[in-house]
Design a protein around this motif. Structure first.
Motif, PDB file in Angstrom:
ATOM      1  N   TRP B 109      -1.373 -20.625 -20.527  1.00 21.88           N
ATOM      2  CA  TRP B 109      -0.462 -20.445 -19.391  1.00 21.88           C
ATOM      3  C   TRP B 109       0.991 -20.735 -19.797  1.00 21.88           C
ATOM      4  N   THR B 110       1.198 -21.877 -20.423  1.00 25.00           N
ATOM      5  CA  THR B 110       2.573 -22.233 -20.816  1.00 25.00           C
ATOM      6  C   THR B 110       3.076 -21.301 -21.923  1.00 25.00           C
ATOM      7  N   ALA B 112       2.344 -18.132 -22.108  1.00 25.00           N
ATOM      8  CA  ALA B 112       2.766 -16.905 -21.413  1.00 25.00           C
ATOM      9  C   ALA B 112       4.156 -17.097 -20.804  1.00 25.00           C
ATOM     10  N   LEU B 113       4.371 -18.301 -20.245  1.00 26.58           N
ATOM     11  CA  LEU B 113       5.676 -18.573 -19.624  1.00 26.58           C
ATOM     12  C   LEU B 113       6.793 -18.656 -20.658  1.00 26.58           C
ATOM     13  N   TRP B 114       6.446 -19.044 -21.863  1.00 32.07           N
ATOM     14  CA  TRP B 114       7.430 -19.094 -22.952  1.00 32.07           C
ATOM     15  C   TRP B 114       7.637 -17.696 -23.531  1.00 32.07           C
ATOM     16  N   LYS B 116       7.451 -14.761 -22.057  1.00 35.76           N
ATOM     17  CA  LYS B 116       8.202 -13.809 -21.227  1.00 35.76           C
ATOM     18  C   LYS B 116       9.709 -13.804 -21.541  1.00 35.76           C
ATOM     19  N   PRO B 117      10.381 -14.973 -21.509  1.00 36.29           N
ATOM     20  CA  PRO B 117      11.819 -14.922 -21.830  1.00 36.29           C
ATOM     21  C   PRO B 117      12.122 -14.680 -23.315  1.00 36.29           C
ATOM     22  N   TRP B 122       4.473 -11.336 -21.102  1.00 37.82           N
ATOM     23  CA  TRP B 122       3.666 -12.524 -20.788  1.00 37.82           C
ATOM     24  C   TRP B 122       2.542 -12.683 -21.813  1.00 37.82           C
TER      25      TRP B 122
END
Lengths: 55, 244
Positions: B109-110, B112-114, B116-117, B122
């Motif tokens: 999860w984390t 994917a959040l990293w 994306k930017p 994702w």
């Protein structure tokens, strides 16, 4: 597109809400589940003990 | 003074010991989480190329390491249970699996959040990401297989085989960034040294220790319930203070 702009303008909010808050909610749910499991297991064992004493 | 380690391999002696250890692990974990977050968000500077986004590292890397480490420990306990037929080893393997699965999920999860930017996506079917996803499925498979067999001792043996075979995935995850040309970056901290700022290292290792202590505390709390459940027909359980 909107999310892309928002995350670049608010990186710390994005990090906190997206990863740290989610991780700590997961930890909290796990702790609650472990406490609940212990509670119901203890109840079961007590009931079994009481039933065997009545016999 | 010689310590008799085998003494604590029996549920009767391990149950009270685990109960005494849980508060120490839990309180230490909470303190280290607070210290790690303070260093990570207040002391550590922003990254030269990734800006503030790199701060996901303080939860992403520890949860990834713990997810792999817990799997090896789970497989180790499962193997001990399979070889020596020790009850507590199999109980420990069952207690570790849900926590390991949660850490694998947090890692993905984390990540994917990293991603994306940094990558603009994702998810990518990269060797590191895919092998970590397989690790999550292995944990879920272990839990599901164990739950699907009514007899606990048979369930222990079947799940142990899955855990042992699945452990081959852990070195694949670790070396995936070396063996294949991946989008995921390689290790920042190597035996030869690191280019990481000292405050970043301190925050990451403090969070790693916090996650580890948390995992131990939760696994010990869970194994106490498993012991209670499986040994409920024994005399020592009925004589416990909390049962009376």
């Amino acid at each position: 597109m909107g999310l892309d702009i928002w995350m670049r303008e608010n990186p710390l909010t994005y990090i906190w809400v997206g990863s740290y808050a989610v991780a700590f909610i997961i930890f909290a749910v796990e702790i609650a589940m472990v406490i609940h499991k212990r509670k119901i297991t203890l109840q079961q064992v007590r009931l079994m003990r009481e039933a065997s004493e009545e016999e | 003074m010689a310590i008799n380690w085998f003494k604590y391999s029996a549920p009767t002696t391990f149950y009270p010991l685990a109960g005494r250890l849980i508060p120490w692990f839990a309180i230490s974990s909470a303190i280290l989480f607070a210290v790690g977050l303070y260093i990570g968000f207040v002391v550590a500077p922003a990254d030269a190329t990734q800006g503030e986004f790199y701060r996901i590292i303080f939860i992403h890397v520890p949860s990834s390491i713990i997810s792999m480490f817990l799997y090896l420990i789970m497989a180790g306990y499962a193997a001990l249970g399979l070889i020596f037929n020790t009850r507590l080893s199999s109980m420990m393997a069952s207690a570790i699996a849900p926590t390991g699965a949660l850490f694998a999920f947090i890692s993905l999860w984390t990540g994917a959040l990293w991603g994306k930017p940094m990558w603009g996506a994702w998810w990518v079917w990269d060797a590191r990401l895919t092998s970590e996803l397989i690790l999550l499925f292995l944990y879920l498979g272990f839990i599901a297989l164990h739950a699907s067999i009514d007899d606990p001792r048979r369930a222990d043996r079947a799940a142990a085989l899955l855990a042992i075979i699945g452990s081959v995935n852990v070195p694949i995850i670790y070396f995936s960034v070396k063996w294949w040309n991946t989008l995921h970056q390689g290790s920042t901290i190597k035996y030869s040294g690191t280019s990481m700022h000292i405050a970043m290292q301190q925050a990451m290792f403090t969070m790693l220790a916090a996650c580890w202590l948390y995992a131990v505390a939760v696994a010990l709390a869970r194994v106490r319930s498993i012991i209670l459940e499986r040994e409920k027909n024994t005399k020592w359980i009925t004589e416990l203070a909390e049962v009376k």
